[in-house]
Scaffold this active site. Sequence first.
Site, PDB file in Angstrom:
ATOM      1  N   GLY A 209      45.629  44.133  30.510  1.00  0.00           N
ATOM      2  CA  GLY A 209      45.447  42.783  30.021  1.00  0.00           C
ATOM      3  C   GLY A 209      44.055  42.560  29.475  1.00  0.00           C
ATOM      4  N   CYS A 210      43.705  41.298  29.306  1.00  0.00           N
ATOM      5  CA  CYS A 210      42.473  40.945  28.599  1.00  0.00           C
ATOM      6  C   CYS A 210      41.222  41.179  29.439  1.00  0.00           C
ATOM      7  CB  CYS A 210      42.550  39.500  28.143  1.00  0.00           C
ATOM      8  SG  CYS A 210      43.130  38.338  29.400  1.00  0.00           S
ATOM      9  N   TYR A 211      41.157  40.636  30.636  1.00  0.00           N
ATOM     10  CA  TYR A 211      39.987  40.852  31.489  1.00  0.00           C
ATOM     11  C   TYR A 211      39.818  42.329  31.814  1.00  0.00           C
ATOM     12  CZ  TYR A 211      39.981  35.789  32.555  1.00  0.00           C
ATOM     13  OH  TYR A 211      39.933  34.426  32.486  1.00  0.00           O
TER      14      TYR A 211
ATOM     15  N   ALA B 147      38.264  43.955  28.736  1.00  0.00           N
ATOM     16  CA  ALA B 147      36.918  43.514  28.352  1.00  0.00           C
ATOM     17  C   ALA B 147      35.848  44.002  29.320  1.00  0.00           C
ATOM     18  CB  ALA B 147      36.874  41.990  28.267  1.00  0.00           C
TER      19      ALA B 147
END
Length: 345
Positions: free
Chosen positions: A148-150, A153
């Site tokens: 996912g995004c977190y 990143a």
Amino acid sequence: MTVKAGIIGATGYAGAELVRILSGHPQVQLAAVSSVSFQGKPLSAVYPAYYGLCDMVCGTQEEVVQKSDAVFAALPHGLSQPLAKECHDAGKVFIDLGADFRLERLDEYEHWYGVKAVYPDLHAEAVYGLPEFFREQIRGKKLIANPGCYTTAVPLALVPALKAGLISNDGIIADCKSGVTGAGRKMTQDTHYPELNEGMHAYKVGGHRHTPEIEQTLRRVCGEEVTVTFTPHLLPVNRGILATCYAHLTPGTTLEQLQKVYEEFYKNEFFVRVLPQGMRADIHHVRYSNFCEIELHIDPRTQMLVAVSALDNMVKGAAGQAVQNMNLSLGLPEKTGLTMFPPAF
């Protein structure tokens, strides 16, 4: 080659973004889409922006599996395991945008998500789809857990320094902000416009279920246990992840050294842009793209690394990365269908 791709959960935000990206992929034919909430309705009735561009009618999950060579599942956790088994038995590529296959330690998965791992052998076979670190493991594989995004990143911001031994592997802090699309399409009180607008708040402090996944990626890359304090915040914007990560520097480490290490580490990574000193990573600069930007700083008073990464949570943090993984799985050029520029303003 032409790949027949299908999307299960096509009317959620990540699913709709997959439709947008795959429709522009030169080697993909969108074969079928499904939605429990909008079955029997054209996708353009749910997202009017797609009118005349993708009017495909939402069918069943069974139809998607039957008609597709590659199946993308954009579903809440706990719902992908039987679909993955069906695709595995049929020899189809299955890319899970949910969390069912992300954690290697099944006891962690069951603890953090409250769901039983019903196919342990299938979990062991799944590969973690963060291409910048695990590209060779992804190539040719048919069961891919899409981060996912977190969880994209934060590792992108920290791995080069960890791998080079320039920061400590404990006491890391990841202070992250997300656009509201990360909360999904279903309305909640926190995402209701009057509650969200002109505000910002932390959520799931000290217990977010992405914490063990972030630590798992960092552990796999550096070969040692890593501890991270991860705190997410909700921003009143549609898209974007901004991850500001803090870590204790190895004595004597300079900013010039860090900059060189990051530039060297990512020099062949098309989708990661290490910014020169003086430029800032900004969610505005990566919208609608599969790029991640990274800026580096040192706090000389505390001898802390401050690494900031920015990406679009719906693209590099979800659908774009899933297509990147599909390309690797099927032997297509990795960038295919993903080279769209971010808008200039």
